[in-house]
Design an enzyme around this catalytic site. Structure first.
Site, PDB file in Angstrom:
ATOM      1  N   ASP A  64       0.861  -1.180   0.000  1.00 48.40           N
ATOM      2  CA  ASP A  64       0.000   0.000   0.000  1.00 48.40           C
ATOM      3  C   ASP A  64       0.898   1.230   0.000  1.00 48.40           C
ATOM      4  OD1 ASP A  64      -1.755   2.063   0.471  1.00 48.40           O
ATOM      5  OD2 ASP A  64      -2.754   1.120   2.175  1.00 48.40           O
ATOM      6  N   ASN A  91       3.323   6.659 -10.064  1.00 52.55           N
ATOM      7  CA  ASN A  91       2.099   6.542 -10.843  1.00 52.55           C
ATOM      8  C   ASN A  91       0.883   6.181  -9.995  1.00 52.55           C
ATOM      9  OD1 ASN A  91       0.542   5.967 -13.484  1.00 52.55           O
ATOM     10  ND2 ASN A  91       0.427   4.010 -12.402  1.00 52.55           N
ATOM     11  N   SER A 142       0.198  12.839 -13.223  1.00 49.72           N
ATOM     12  CA  SER A 142      -0.823  13.724 -12.664  1.00 49.72           C
ATOM     13  C   SER A 142      -2.089  13.582 -13.499  1.00 49.72           C
ATOM     14  CB  SER A 142      -0.318  15.169 -12.614  1.00 49.72           C
ATOM     15  OG  SER A 142      -1.268  16.014 -11.989  1.00 49.72           O
ATOM     16  N   SER A 143      -2.768  14.686 -13.812  1.00 48.65           N
ATOM     17  CA  SER A 143      -4.019  14.630 -14.574  1.00 48.65           C
ATOM     18  C   SER A 143      -4.384  16.007 -15.070  1.00 48.65           C
ATOM     19  CB  SER A 143      -5.149  14.096 -13.686  1.00 48.65           C
ATOM     20  OG  SER A 143      -6.411  14.251 -14.317  1.00 48.65           O
ATOM     21  N   TYR A 155      -9.475  15.250  -5.925  1.00 52.41           N
ATOM     22  CA  TYR A 155      -8.654  14.642  -6.983  1.00 52.41           C
ATOM     23  C   TYR A 155      -7.882  15.718  -7.749  1.00 52.41           C
ATOM     24  CZ  TYR A 155      -7.310  11.835 -11.027  1.00 52.41           C
ATOM     25  OH  TYR A 155      -6.581  11.195 -12.012  1.00 52.41           O
ATOM     26  N   LYS A 159      -3.803  16.547  -7.551  1.00 57.56           N
ATOM     27  CA  LYS A 159      -3.045  16.403  -8.795  1.00 57.56           C
ATOM     28  C   LYS A 159      -2.307  17.706  -9.120  1.00 57.56           C
ATOM     29  CE  LYS A 159      -3.705  12.137  -9.949  1.00 57.56           C
ATOM     30  NZ  LYS A 159      -2.540  11.202  -9.890  1.00 57.56           N
ATOM     31  N   VAL A 188      -8.509   8.378 -20.195  1.00 52.48           N
ATOM     32  CA  VAL A 188      -7.782   7.192 -20.665  1.00 52.48           C
ATOM     33  C   VAL A 188      -8.690   5.976 -20.503  1.00 52.48           C
ATOM     34  CG1 VAL A 188      -5.725   5.763 -20.376  1.00 52.48           C
ATOM     35  CG2 VAL A 188      -5.602   8.224 -19.917  1.00 52.48           C
TER      36      VAL A 188
END
Length: 256
Positions: A64, A91, A142-143, A155, A159, A188
């Site tokens: 974890d 990641n 990241s995003s 989120y 990020k 994705v």
């Protein structure tokens, strides 16, 4: 193009499926030895076997990312098993949305502190690699959500924190020839992933997201992996501190 990764060692967290798995496999295709971790022991073992089948050395542990001592132990065990670390890819993600306190905590511990702790654990090995070979790299997934929001969202905020952190790492470590870059994917698609589940359970919303992208589709994990592995390679040796958006044009902002 030879990315000059043959014989190097890459450590990829959250790499038993999806984007992380594609990154690990592309490193192996380029001749790099690969260490991976993920929560599911069976998936880790299967991924290690698949990487070894490509003719490279591979190492894996089930763990974890939020377990700080365990993460440090994994990084050190990877370096020992594969004789050092040349590239680190953070990641792993909690992949939770919303404004609930539990979501903020999960995103902070896994996405932000997972990146921070993995780099600190790998830093001595990256410094050694850079001193000996002239280049070492730290990549963060990241995003595009970091730049777009309609409401308070753990989120996207966490990020965005990753991108800010990466710039500081890049500037501080440039004299030591350790580069740090970010890859920010848009949507994705893969079976069993976030958008795979949306397609199955919310087909109308899935189709609306497809229509939002001017390319008319979502990315594959392999396309995100290609950007990540290139940025990690000596071929990209003068690139550090950037956030590479790989979103097919779904975002409207000018990224500069």
């Amino acid at each position: 193009m030879d990315l000059q990764l043959k014989g190097k060692t890459a450590v990829v967290t959250g790499a038993s499926r999806g984007i992380g798995r594609a990154i690990a496999e592309l490193f192996a295709d380029e001749g790099a030895n690969v260490a991976i971790c993920a929560r599911d022991a069976g998936q880790v073992a299967e991924t290690v076997k698949a990487l070894e089948a490509k003719g490279v050395k591979a190492f894996g542990q089930a763990m974890d990312i939020a377990d700080a001592p365990g993460l440090k132990s994994f990084i050190e065990a990877s370096a020992k098993a594969l004789s050092g670390i040349d590239v680190l890819v953070s990641n792993a993600s909690a992949l939770v949305q919303g404004n609930a306190e539990e979501a903020w905590k999960a995103m902070f511990e896994i996405d932000v502190m997972g990146a921070v702790r993995s780099f600190e654990a790998a830093k001595p090995f990256l410094e050694k690699s850079a001193a000996e070979k002239g280049d070492a790299a730290f990549l963060i997934t990241s995003s595009i959500s970091a730049a777009e929001t309609d409401n308070p969202n753990s989120y996207g905020a966490m990020k965005a924190a990753q991108i800010h952190y990466a710039k500081g790492v890049a500037r501080e470590n440039a004299p030591k020839k350790i580069r740090c870059n970010v890859v920010s994917p848009g949507t994705v698609y893969f079976e069993g992933g976030v958008w795979g589940n949306v397609k199955q359970n919310m087909p109308g919303f899935f189709e609306s997201m497809i229509k939002r992208n001017p390319t008319g589709r979502m990315a594959t994990p392999q396309e995100i992996a290609a950007a990540t592995v290139f940025l990690s390679s000596p071929r990209s040796g003068f690139t550090t501190g950037i956030n590479m958006v790989v979103d097919g044009g779904i975002s409207r902002r000018a990224n500069f």
